[in-house]
Design a protein around this motif. Sequence first.
Motif, PDB file in Angstrom:
ATOM      1  N   ALA A  10       0.840  -1.216   0.051  1.00 35.72           N
ATOM      2  CA  ALA A  10      -0.012  -0.053  -0.113  1.00 35.72           C
ATOM      3  C   ALA A  10       0.829   1.281  -0.126  1.00 35.72           C
ATOM      4  N   SER A  11       1.946   1.435   0.794  1.00 36.33           N
ATOM      5  CA  SER A  11       2.744   2.395   0.972  1.00 36.33           C
ATOM      6  C   SER A  11       3.571   2.756  -0.459  1.00 36.33           C
ATOM      7  N   GLN A  23       2.189   1.863  -3.561  1.00 39.07           N
ATOM      8  CA  GLN A  23       1.258   2.322  -4.223  1.00 39.07           C
ATOM      9  C   GLN A  23       1.156   3.622  -4.126  1.00 39.07           C
ATOM     10  N   GLU A  24       0.717   4.267  -2.735  1.00 32.46           N
ATOM     11  CA  GLU A  24       0.511   5.541  -2.446  1.00 32.46           C
ATOM     12  C   GLU A  24       1.644   6.338  -3.106  1.00 32.46           C
ATOM     13  N   SER A  25       2.789   5.985  -2.705  1.00 32.19           N
ATOM     14  CA  SER A  25       3.932   6.814  -3.212  1.00 32.19           C
ATOM     15  C   SER A  25       4.040   6.972  -4.771  1.00 32.19           C
ATOM     16  N   VAL A  65       1.430   6.986  -6.958  1.00 29.57           N
ATOM     17  CA  VAL A  65       0.140   7.750  -7.283  1.00 29.57           C
ATOM     18  C   VAL A  65       0.527   9.104  -7.152  1.00 29.57           C
ATOM     19  N   GLN A  66       1.122   9.361  -5.716  1.00 35.25           N
ATOM     20  CA  GLN A  66       1.161  10.873  -5.127  1.00 35.25           C
ATOM     21  C   GLN A  66       2.540  11.230  -5.793  1.00 35.25           C
ATOM     22  N   TRP A 105       9.260   7.298  -0.945  1.00 33.35           N
ATOM     23  CA  TRP A 105       8.620   6.124  -0.416  1.00 33.35           C
ATOM     24  C   TRP A 105       9.607   5.743   0.694  1.00 33.35           C
TER      25      TRP A 105
END
Length: 82
Positions: A14-15, A17-19, A21-22, A26
Amino acid sequence: MALIHADDQARVSASIQESAVQGTPWIEEFRVSHPVRGTLWIEGRARPTPQSDGSTLWYGALVDVTDRQRLEAELLQAQKME
């Protein structure tokens, strides 16, 4: 991802993926299962770089921080004993 400890896989995935996308760096600590050395703590740091084909190229490093984790746990235990 297969070497990442089962309890940490969802959080690490999840981290990442979040990195991606944003577009933010990371940074994560997690456990891996090493075939010879057992469970190791790893600190990962990477920077996602979007590519023209839509993929993401990651620049970063993974560092074994097992000794640091062990020392922090020992310090916490010693503080509890006081």
